[in-house]
Design a protein around this motif. Sequence first.
Motif, PDB file in Angstrom:
ATOM      1  N   ALA A  45     108.787  41.716  52.996  1.00  0.00           N
ATOM      2  CA  ALA A  45     107.906  40.856  53.788  1.00  0.00           C
ATOM      3  C   ALA A  45     106.441  41.261  53.604  1.00  0.00           C
ATOM      4  N   ASP A  46     106.188  42.558  53.504  1.00  0.00           N
ATOM      5  CA  ASP A  46     104.834  43.075  53.336  1.00  0.00           C
ATOM      6  C   ASP A  46     104.786  43.845  52.026  1.00  0.00           C
ATOM      7  N   THR A  47     104.030  43.379  51.051  1.00  0.00           N
ATOM      8  CA  THR A  47     103.988  44.029  49.745  1.00  0.00           C
ATOM      9  C   THR A  47     102.755  44.914  49.541  1.00  0.00           C
ATOM     10  N   ASN A  48     101.948  45.084  50.577  1.00  0.00           N
ATOM     11  CA  ASN A  48     100.764  45.940  50.491  1.00  0.00           C
ATOM     12  C   ASN A  48     101.177  47.375  50.805  1.00  0.00           C
ATOM     13  N   LYS A  49     101.156  48.234  49.798  1.00  0.00           N
ATOM     14  CA  LYS A  49     101.602  49.621  49.963  1.00  0.00           C
ATOM     15  C   LYS A  49     100.756  50.394  50.971  1.00  0.00           C
ATOM     16  N   ASN A  50      99.530  49.967  51.198  1.00  0.00           N
ATOM     17  CA  ASN A  50      98.659  50.652  52.164  1.00  0.00           C
ATOM     18  C   ASN A  50      99.157  50.486  53.599  1.00  0.00           C
ATOM     19  N   HIS A  51     100.029  49.520  53.830  1.00  0.00           N
ATOM     20  CA  HIS A  51     100.552  49.291  55.186  1.00  0.00           C
ATOM     21  C   HIS A  51     101.750  50.184  55.507  1.00  0.00           C
ATOM     22  N   TYR A  52     102.185  50.956  54.542  1.00  0.00           N
ATOM     23  CA  TYR A  52     103.357  51.813  54.720  1.00  0.00           C
ATOM     24  C   TYR A  52     102.908  53.273  54.845  1.00  0.00           C
ATOM     25  N   ALA A  53     103.354  53.930  55.904  1.00  0.00           N
ATOM     26  CA  ALA A  53     102.923  55.292  56.187  1.00  0.00           C
ATOM     27  C   ALA A  53     103.732  56.354  55.438  1.00  0.00           C
ATOM     28  N   HIS A  54     104.947  56.023  55.045  1.00  0.00           N
ATOM     29  CA  HIS A  54     105.836  57.026  54.458  1.00  0.00           C
ATOM     30  C   HIS A  54     106.289  56.581  53.066  1.00  0.00           C
ATOM     31  N   ARG A  55     106.454  57.585  52.196  1.00  0.00           N
ATOM     32  CA  ARG A  55     106.917  57.311  50.829  1.00  0.00           C
ATOM     33  C   ARG A  55     107.900  58.393  50.419  1.00  0.00           C
ATOM     34  N   LEU A  56     108.959  57.973  49.741  1.00  0.00           N
ATOM     35  CA  LEU A  56     109.862  58.961  49.164  1.00  0.00           C
ATOM     36  C   LEU A  56     110.346  58.469  47.809  1.00  0.00           C
ATOM     37  N   LEU A  76     117.239  47.494  48.676  1.00  0.00           N
ATOM     38  CA  LEU A  76     116.300  48.231  49.522  1.00  0.00           C
ATOM     39  C   LEU A  76     115.244  47.319  50.145  1.00  0.00           C
ATOM     40  N   ASN A  77     114.763  46.328  49.394  1.00  0.00           N
ATOM     41  CA  ASN A  77     113.751  45.420  49.943  1.00  0.00           C
ATOM     42  C   ASN A  77     114.314  44.531  51.042  1.00  0.00           C
ATOM     43  N   ALA A  78     115.629  44.399  51.117  1.00  0.00           N
ATOM     44  CA  ALA A  78     116.253  43.615  52.182  1.00  0.00           C
ATOM     45  C   ALA A  78     116.237  44.363  53.514  1.00  0.00           C
ATOM     46  N   LEU A  79     116.024  45.677  53.463  1.00  0.00           N
ATOM     47  CA  LEU A  79     115.946  46.459  54.695  1.00  0.00           C
ATOM     48  C   LEU A  79     114.621  46.185  55.398  1.00  0.00           C
ATOM     49  N   TRP A  96     108.741  52.895  50.066  1.00  0.00           N
ATOM     50  CA  TRP A  96     107.723  53.008  51.100  1.00  0.00           C
ATOM     51  C   TRP A  96     108.310  52.431  52.384  1.00  0.00           C
ATOM     52  N   THR A  97     108.099  53.127  53.494  1.00  0.00           N
ATOM     53  CA  THR A  97     108.586  52.645  54.792  1.00  0.00           C
ATOM     54  C   THR A  97     107.474  52.768  55.825  1.00  0.00           C
ATOM     55  N   LYS A  98     107.525  51.890  56.804  1.00  0.00           N
ATOM     56  CA  LYS A  98     106.505  51.922  57.857  1.00  0.00           C
ATOM     57  C   LYS A  98     106.814  52.998  58.890  1.00  0.00           C
ATOM     58  N   ALA A  99     108.091  53.206  59.179  1.00  0.00           N
ATOM     59  CA  ALA A  99     108.512  54.286  60.081  1.00  0.00           C
ATOM     60  C   ALA A  99     109.109  55.390  59.198  1.00  0.00           C
ATOM     61  N   ASP A 100     109.400  56.537  59.806  1.00  0.00           N
ATOM     62  CA  ASP A 100     110.005  57.627  59.039  1.00  0.00           C
ATOM     63  C   ASP A 100     111.276  57.103  58.373  1.00  0.00           C
ATOM     64  N   ALA A 101     111.434  57.371  57.099  1.00  0.00           N
ATOM     65  CA  ALA A 101     112.533  56.808  56.315  1.00  0.00           C
ATOM     66  C   ALA A 101     113.887  57.326  56.784  1.00  0.00           C
ATOM     67  N   ASP A 102     114.823  56.416  56.982  1.00  0.00           N
ATOM     68  CA  ASP A 102     116.204  56.764  57.293  1.00  0.00           C
ATOM     69  C   ASP A 102     116.930  56.900  55.958  1.00  0.00           C
ATOM     70  N   GLU A 103     116.974  58.140  55.440  1.00  0.00           N
ATOM     71  CA  GLU A 103     117.541  58.358  54.110  1.00  0.00           C
ATOM     72  C   GLU A 103     119.002  57.949  54.036  1.00  0.00           C
TER      73      GLU A 103
END
Length: 124
Positions: A45-56, A76-79, A96-103
């Motif tokens: 839904a949001d493809t701007n990586k700057n809007h995501y706080a977490h990356r793994l 993964l993009n469906a999540l 990239w996830t907006k909240a802490d990633a649920d691995e």
Amino acid sequence: MANVIIILILAAAVGYGIYSFVHHLRHGGGCCGEHDAPAKKVKAADTNKNHYAHRLVMGVDGMTCQNCQRHVENALNALPDTLAEVNLSAQNVTVWTKADADEDALRKAIRNAGYLPLRTTEKE
């Protein structure tokens, strides 16, 4: 008589080779989805990586072609609140996830797509 048999065997082998080549051209030859149209790309839904706080970055085993890449990215993009990009040559996915990633949820999505999630190599 032996020469005739050899010629018939060679003719059959050449005929099968031509059939296989034409079949590959008509139906594709990917490892997955060989006879299906390529899956439509699921966009986050949001493809701007700057809007995501977490990356793994996580390794993924079993990907061999662009169809595989699309399957993993789509899963993964469906999540919710998730953006994923697969690097096929490196055999990994950056998520990239907006909240802490649920691995566990990410690993489950990759497994459900038919691939094996490996260890996480980077986490921010």
